[in-house]
Design an enzyme around this catalytic site. Structure first.
Site, short mmCIF file in Angstrom:
data_model
loop_
_atom_site.label_atom_id
_atom_site.label_comp_id
_atom_site.label_asym_id
_atom_site.label_seq_id
_atom_site.Cartn_x
_atom_site.Cartn_y
_atom_site.Cartn_z
N ARG A 59 0.82 -1.21 0.00
CA ARG A 59 0.00 0.00 0.00
C ARG A 59 0.86 1.27 0.00
NH1 ARG A 59 -3.11 -2.70 4.73
NH2 ARG A 59 -4.91 -3.69 3.74
N ASP A 197 6.31 -22.46 7.45
CA ASP A 197 6.69 -22.40 8.87
C ASP A 197 8.21 -22.39 8.90
OD1 ASP A 197 7.36 -22.84 11.52
OD2 ASP A 197 5.67 -24.18 11.89
N HIS A 198 8.80 -21.24 9.22
CA HIS A 198 10.25 -21.11 9.05
C HIS A 198 11.05 -22.05 9.95
CE1 HIS A 198 9.77 -18.37 12.53
NE2 HIS A 198 11.02 -18.69 12.80
N HIS A 260 4.54 -23.98 15.13
CA HIS A 260 5.92 -24.44 15.29
C HIS A 260 6.04 -25.72 16.14
CE1 HIS A 260 6.91 -20.74 13.45
NE2 HIS A 260 6.95 -20.00 14.53
#
Length: 507
Positions: A59, A197-198, A260
């Site tokens: 934006r 999911d890192h 996680h």
């Protein structure tokens, strides 16, 4: 290109197809802190694609030069590998482009479609597109639906592909997760969707599968016959920092356990997959989640503990309580700590408790899995305080694995001490590190969905914690236990294990 590829032995996977990455939320905190530095890291290893373009969409009005400058300043201070080489950064920045628009504005997506067509022709990118949603979750549906309306959700030719990465949280309860899945799958096919999911990009997490299934000495012991219990801890010393407003709507159960921590649980407990590909691995992970005993009212009261940090000290530094943080209600009942006991009702794990805990403002920052084995059936050294064997996987901040066992101390007496064999990733592999985000981005560009969540798995995780959310929501006058900042959580969490005659392992 097939949707599932084999992994390479290099730091990242093999050379990827040419690609255009569209980064929604490009002016936001996550994009600047993690995603853009990760893409820069991939570019240095030639793992993003021989030819690529990165189009920021947000934006915030700005020129492409301003976007490049903003990304460069962020990379200098918060990139995972330290300040980038100016020459390499300038080369990378030449691949950055920017479009300003509202996520609900159909004209903005028409402008995006036009820009993508121009870049793909100029740079010979072949029509391969990756959309990354690094935005607030409430705009996910708008972006997905607008991409569909603009004709941007399907490949432009038979030899190209289109994929989308969606950040957590994927919904805030089971109903919203199902609704979001419905919206996404009305526009994209499941094979195009990569729910990220890192944690799963970290080397130690991935090495859990290698440890079990690539070594003959561990897998035979990985069951109820030898394992006494499993502990999974994800602790932070930081508080909510500038995220008080967000955290008030989330809490530790939604923010950490649902994603996680349950991901780690499923990887510890998973059955051997038929092969190491996305379908086989994710099928087995889903089976684990579906095998966890569902919570009822009595189980929530007995086996789930929540807490909220109060003022305290860490390294002699005074720390505020959660209710004193910016954006937090002075009467907040939001949990910043959760501990729970799970049982997995299958043949391998029947009767073996899994203890999970996560929290903010705890005594130490660490994410680790501790597997405690049963004591030997006949203890010859009954009076020598022989400790049970433990296998510990350190996921962060120091990735590695350790095994503890008893050994005789030097001297004439039969005195036994507990010793450890330690494996450090940094020492073993010369300090080579990978960004978890870069690992997963590279997997997505190569079409490897093994480490990404599938829609049915997300819903299974929400189904598990939904009864806990319902109980807490109904108990509107219940007191949320507090714990001093810098401690290991509320006393109730210790009692969770003491009822089973066990103790938390505090590193």
């Amino acid at each position: 290109m097939p949707e599932e590829n084999n992994r390479s032995g290099s730091i990242y996977g093999g050379v990827a197809d040419p690609v255009t990455v569209v980064l929604f939320g490009a002016s936001g905190d996550l994009a600047k802190r993690k995603v853009i530095p990760a893409m820069f890291d991939l570019a240095q290893y030639k793992a993003l694609g021989e030819r690529y373009a990165i189009v920021g969409f947000a934006r915030t009005p700005m020129t492409e030069d301003s976007f490049r400058s903003m990304a460069g300043e962020a990379a200098k201070t918060i990139g995972e590998g330290g300040p980038p080489d100016p020459t390499k950064w300038d080369d990378f920045a030449a691949h950055l482009f920017y479009i300003s628009g509202d996520y609900n504005d159909q004209n903005a997506y028409s402008q995006l479609a036009k820009r993508l067509a121009e870049l793909e022709q100029q740079k010979q990118l072949g029509g391969n597109r990756l959309y990354y949603l690094s935005t607030p979750p409430e705009v996910y549906p708008s972006i997905v639906e607008q991409l569909g309306r603009a004709g941007l959700a399907r490949p432009s030719n038979p030899n190209s592909w289109v994929r989308i990465i969606i950040e957590k949280p994927f919904g805030r309860d089971l109903a919203t997760a199902k609704e979001l899945n419905k919206i996404v799958l009305n526009v994209f096919e499941e094979k195009q969707v990569y729910r990220i999911d890192h944690y799963l990009g970290k080397d130690t997490v991935q090495n859990l599968l290698v440890l079990r299934f690539g070594n003959g000495i561990f897998e035979p012991l990985w069951n109820r016959n030898y394992v006494d219990h499993v502990q999974i801890t994800a602790s932070e010393t930081l508080g909510v920092e500038r995220r008080g407003g967000f955290y008030e709507t989330a809490g530790a159960l939604r923010d950490m356990i649902q994603s996680h921590v349950l991901q780690l649980t499923s990887l510890v407990a998973v059955e051997p997959p038929a092969s190491f590909d996305a379908t086989a691995v994710r099928n087995e992970k889903l089976k684990v989640l579906q095998s966890i005993r569902p919570f009822n009212l009595e189980m929530v009261a007995q086996w789930v503990v929540r807490g909220q940090y109060s003022p305290g000290k860490l390294a002699d530094k005074p720390l505020p309580g959660y209710r004193e943080e910016h954006g937090v209600s002075p009467n907040s009942r939001t949990e910043t700590f959760v501990a729970m006991r799970l049982l997995i009702d299958n043949w391998r794990w029947a009767g073996v408790p899994f203890y999970l805990r996560t929290g903010k403002r705890l005594a130490k920052r660490t994410t680790e899995i501790m597997i405690q084995f049963k004591r030997a059936p006949h203890i010859v050294f009954r009076e020598r305080d022989v400790q049970p064997n433990r296998l510990i996987l350190n996921i962060q901040p120091d990735e590695g694995i350790s095994v503890s066992f008893g050994a005789k101390k030097p001297g004439t007496e039969m005195n036994i001490g507990n010793v450890e064999m330690n494996f450090s990733y940094c020492e073993a592999f010369g300090g080579v590190t990978r960004s978890a985000y870069a690992t997963l981005l590279n997997d997505c560009v190569r079409g490897d969905a093994t480490l990404f969540d599938r829609g049915d798995s997300v819903e299974a995780a929400w189904s598990l914690i939904e009864p806990v959310l319902d109980v807490w929501s109904a108990a509107k006058t219940a007191t949320v236990p507090t714990y001093p900042s810098g401690s290991w959580g509320p006393k109730d969490s210790d009692q969770l294990l003491e009822r089973d005659a066990r103790l938390w392992y505090n590193p």
